[in-house]
Design a protein around this motif. Sequence first.
Motif, short mmCIF file in Angstrom:
data_model
loop_
_atom_site.label_atom_id
_atom_site.label_comp_id
_atom_site.label_asym_id
_atom_site.label_seq_id
_atom_site.Cartn_x
_atom_site.Cartn_y
_atom_site.Cartn_z
N GLU A 1 0.84 -1.20 0.00
CA GLU A 1 0.00 0.00 0.00
C GLU A 1 0.88 1.25 0.00
O GLU A 1 0.59 2.24 -0.68
CB GLU A 1 -0.92 -0.01 1.23
CG GLU A 1 -1.85 1.19 1.23
CD GLU A 1 -2.84 1.22 2.37
OE1 GLU A 1 -2.52 0.73 3.46
OE2 GLU A 1 -3.93 1.76 2.17
N TYR A 2 1.94 1.18 0.76
CA TYR A 2 2.91 2.27 0.85
C TYR A 2 3.44 2.63 -0.55
O TYR A 2 3.46 3.80 -0.94
CB TYR A 2 4.03 1.75 1.76
CG TYR A 2 5.14 2.69 2.13
CD1 TYR A 2 4.90 3.89 2.76
CD2 TYR A 2 6.47 2.32 1.88
CE1 TYR A 2 5.94 4.72 3.13
CE2 TYR A 2 7.51 3.14 2.25
CZ TYR A 2 7.25 4.35 2.87
OH TYR A 2 8.29 5.16 3.23
N LEU A 3 3.80 1.60 -1.31
CA LEU A 3 4.34 1.82 -2.65
C LEU A 3 3.27 2.34 -3.60
O LEU A 3 3.48 3.29 -4.35
CB LEU A 3 4.93 0.49 -3.18
CG LEU A 3 5.50 0.51 -4.59
CD1 LEU A 3 6.69 1.47 -4.70
CD2 LEU A 3 5.95 -0.89 -5.03
N LEU B 1 0.47 3.95 -3.01
CA LEU B 1 0.05 5.33 -2.72
C LEU B 1 1.11 6.33 -3.16
O LEU B 1 0.78 7.39 -3.70
CB LEU B 1 -0.24 5.48 -1.22
CG LEU B 1 -1.54 4.84 -0.74
CD1 LEU B 1 -1.58 4.79 0.77
CD2 LEU B 1 -2.75 5.60 -1.28
N ALA B 2 2.38 5.99 -2.93
CA ALA B 2 3.46 6.90 -3.32
C ALA B 2 3.45 7.12 -4.83
O ALA B 2 3.52 8.26 -5.30
CB ALA B 2 4.80 6.33 -2.87
N LYS B 3 3.34 6.03 -5.59
CA LYS B 3 3.39 6.15 -7.05
C LYS B 3 2.15 6.87 -7.60
O LYS B 3 2.22 7.63 -8.55
CB LYS B 3 3.52 4.76 -7.69
CG LYS B 3 4.78 4.00 -7.31
CD LYS B 3 6.06 4.69 -7.76
CE LYS B 3 6.35 4.51 -9.24
NZ LYS B 3 7.66 5.10 -9.59
N GLU C 1 0.09 9.02 -5.96
CA GLU C 1 0.08 10.43 -5.57
C GLU C 1 1.09 11.23 -6.41
O GLU C 1 0.84 12.38 -6.74
CB GLU C 1 0.38 10.55 -4.07
CG GLU C 1 0.38 11.96 -3.50
CD GLU C 1 -0.97 12.67 -3.51
OE1 GLU C 1 -2.02 12.00 -3.57
OE2 GLU C 1 -0.96 13.92 -3.49
N GLU C 2 2.19 10.58 -6.77
CA GLU C 2 3.18 11.24 -7.61
C GLU C 2 2.56 11.65 -8.95
O GLU C 2 2.77 12.75 -9.44
CB GLU C 2 4.37 10.29 -7.84
CG GLU C 2 5.52 10.93 -8.61
CD GLU C 2 6.58 9.92 -9.05
OE1 GLU C 2 6.25 8.72 -9.22
OE2 GLU C 2 7.73 10.34 -9.23
N LEU D 1 -0.59 12.15 -9.49
CA LEU D 1 -1.60 13.17 -9.22
C LEU D 1 -0.94 14.54 -9.12
O LEU D 1 -1.41 15.52 -9.70
CB LEU D 1 -2.32 12.83 -7.90
CG LEU D 1 -3.52 13.71 -7.52
CD1 LEU D 1 -4.62 13.62 -8.58
CD2 LEU D 1 -4.08 13.30 -6.17
N ILE D 2 0.19 14.59 -8.43
CA ILE D 2 0.92 15.85 -8.26
C ILE D 2 1.45 16.37 -9.58
O ILE D 2 1.48 17.55 -9.84
CB ILE D 2 2.04 15.65 -7.21
CG1 ILE D 2 1.52 16.05 -5.85
CG2 ILE D 2 3.30 16.36 -7.57
CD1 ILE D 2 2.55 16.33 -4.83
N PRO E 1 13.36 -0.99 -5.34
CA PRO E 1 13.02 0.34 -5.88
C PRO E 1 13.22 0.45 -7.39
O PRO E 1 12.50 1.20 -8.05
CB PRO E 1 13.96 1.28 -5.13
CG PRO E 1 14.30 0.56 -3.88
CD PRO E 1 14.33 -0.90 -4.24
N TYR F 1 -9.99 7.33 -5.71
CA TYR F 1 -8.57 7.48 -5.39
C TYR F 1 -7.85 6.13 -5.54
O TYR F 1 -8.38 5.09 -5.16
CB TYR F 1 -8.39 8.02 -3.96
CG TYR F 1 -6.99 8.55 -3.75
CD1 TYR F 1 -6.70 9.88 -3.98
CD2 TYR F 1 -5.97 7.70 -3.38
CE1 TYR F 1 -5.40 10.37 -3.82
CE2 TYR F 1 -4.67 8.17 -3.22
CZ TYR F 1 -4.40 9.50 -3.45
OH TYR F 1 -3.12 9.96 -3.32
N LEU G 1 5.04 11.41 -0.38
CA LEU G 1 3.82 11.29 -1.20
C LEU G 1 2.95 10.13 -0.73
O LEU G 1 1.72 10.19 -0.78
CB LEU G 1 4.20 11.11 -2.68
CG LEU G 1 4.85 12.34 -3.31
CD1 LEU G 1 5.25 12.05 -4.75
CD2 LEU G 1 3.92 13.54 -3.24
N SER G 2 3.58 9.07 -0.27
CA SER G 2 2.82 7.93 0.22
C SER G 2 1.98 8.32 1.43
O SER G 2 0.81 7.94 1.54
CB SER G 2 3.78 6.79 0.58
OG SER G 2 3.05 5.70 1.05
#
Lengths: 363, 382
Positions: A64-66, A68-70, A72-73, A75-76, A140, A160, B360-361
């Motif tokens: 989930e951590y990965l 969400l990070a990808k 949201e990136e 989205l930004i 990574p 989302y 971001l996460s």
Amino acid sequence: MVNIKQLEGSDLPSKCTTKQSVCPQFGSQGIETPVYNIGVEPLVQNTGSDEPLHICKEEQSPLEYLLLAKWEEKLIKGQFMHDITLTEIKIITGRSRFLAQLNCGWRKKNISESAWLNHQQDNLLFWIKRGDKLHSDIIPSAAVPDEAVMIAFNVNPVEYGHVYLIPRGYRDLCHALDARFLDMIARIAIDMNNCSFRLFHDCSGSRASYPHFQACYFPDLLPVEFAPVELLYRDGDTGPISISTVIDYPIKTLLLEACCYSRILVEVVAEICSFLQVNNVTYNLLIADCGRKVFLFLQRKPFQNSTNLSAWECGGYFLFRSRQEFDQITETALLLRLSSFSVDDECFEAVRKLVCSLACKLH
Amino acid sequence: MEPPQLGLIEQSFNSRYSNWAREALDELPDNFTITDPCISGHPIVFASRGFLKMSGYSRDQVIGRNGRMFQGPNTCRRSVMEIREAIREERGVEISLLNYRKDGTPFWMLFRMTPVFGKDEGRVIHFVAVQVPILRRRQRRRNGEGLCDEILSNSCRREVCSSSSVELAGVSAADSDCRALEIEEKCEASDTEKQLAATAISNVLSVLTHYSESTGRLVCEKRFGPSLVSSSLHISLGRIKQSFVLVDPHLPDIPIVYASDAFLRMAGYARNEVLGQNYRFLTGVDTDHSALHQIKQSIQAQQACSVRILHYRKDKSSFWNLLHISPVRNATGKIAYFVGVQIEEGSVDRHGLSPEMRQLSVVGSIKVAVRSSSMSSSSKSS
């Protein structure tokens, strides 16, 4: 109308022998993306029936951590057609608690399957594959794995975290979901470890489509998850899987449940799906509760010029593109809409029999 | 036993109410203690004459100690948990409790506790706990029989009793493990005792409020300033283990309304020292003003931004903070909060992600949590 023949064991269309050339060849050489390796540790998801299933385990999972990070990136960086967090959601008054979202920017996918598939390479977030270590971990930056699930963001998200989960390198997997891919999907649901995250699959029986899943976070329980059920099948009193009919719900739905990860559940679902597809029945799958619940929605053939419902619509989540529609929608209208897509009683009965016989046979 | 930090304890009381308040409090006949949750160990900073007489301890034996020193083997653990929960949630509580005197004899009392808030800080400064001994009524209750009879005699309709007795059965079953630890009779306070406790609390609070005016550091019974985030959001946010704070842009001076445990560890503050503060309280003499300006601008423009900024811990040591700020919207698409995610420069992620990706996460998790929790609250109202 749909015609379901009584099932004979040997007739099960478990293998789809279309050539692999139909499958996508991702030309992603040279691009290094993260890889999530699913650990080989045995799944002890001992949540039994005494613990409320909607409560998630405390800590956030690495997967989930990965994700969400990808996500949201992207989205930004403004890579979506619209910012989903700007949309308004409401619960429609009534017993069913249907959810409505006002999303003026949303468009229903209307490009061809192959064009869509090629397009997904540009939207790659990361890969998920079976690792050989005990615990799941994140690499990574790694080369493209041979057999893996590609996670690509949906530029036109419904909620989302909306992603496509596309199998790569699975042989024989072109027009039906097979057990190995479904098994990966089940593992992903478990590894995400967040009950708001649901995975789903749409299959319109008539059109050949490359099998894939989608997934996103829904902000609340979907109405189908509230609906009462009637037990149809269970192997023994505390068997690993149970099959129920969702009652008092406008679209004919079966619920397949396992109290913990179950290979049998995956196999039953895979067999049912391929059978339905061969028999040209439109269906949707919705995987909820971190992989413990699989809802199977059964749709009739659409009338001319109309498209089938998506899995989230079957679950009770609806998108509206105009404020007027959003404000004026009623529970009655949505009940009618869902029931107009449902298979009839006769067909449902045939599917129920089939599902039970499959479960008995595979157990 | 931790050495009592007597200087700190004296200061906790005097700097807020002045030394004169002690005399005024000593004139009150009630049994009560005042505790400071901001000092480690949550010690007693004041104990009334009545309290000392009741418990049999001298003042020196009590000041600096935690209230649990009065509990004994038969004190109901569930009741203690309830009090602890109330302290954590910074709210009042009233409960019957079995305490022990210095000579080891147990006694039942009505325990009533209430938070005292700093008017400017919007956070809990002290707790006042009043103890009223329960003397007269020792009610023997088994399986709720007695109470059901009482309801039956007072009620004209049979179904009232039957439904109530079902409820009572449920209550007594839930209580059974707790009761096993107690002396056999469960003591209920009478309305008179409850009234006594309420009056005592209000007497103490009026003295404290009055004397806080003399120091200029006002206290009050109700929290002024930011209300905390909803409890459902609190639970979802608890899953996120990284360092972050939520600030509410709709409140004056944009105060912090949520701080994660990792943030508190990183900055060295207690939660109640952080809630209600503006984020700039982390800055110090060498903090670059252009970074602060950038943060302010991004909040005004309702946009995300990343800065590298020099921050200060409570112990005055400084560190380079990689700070990412992003708006967070609720289920109606409106901005509910801004999140600030902090990563101490040079820290390593156990999953090998870059600082940017880690930030971001966290932002993603918070967006999902806020969108979902604002959804469920709207459903309750509809």
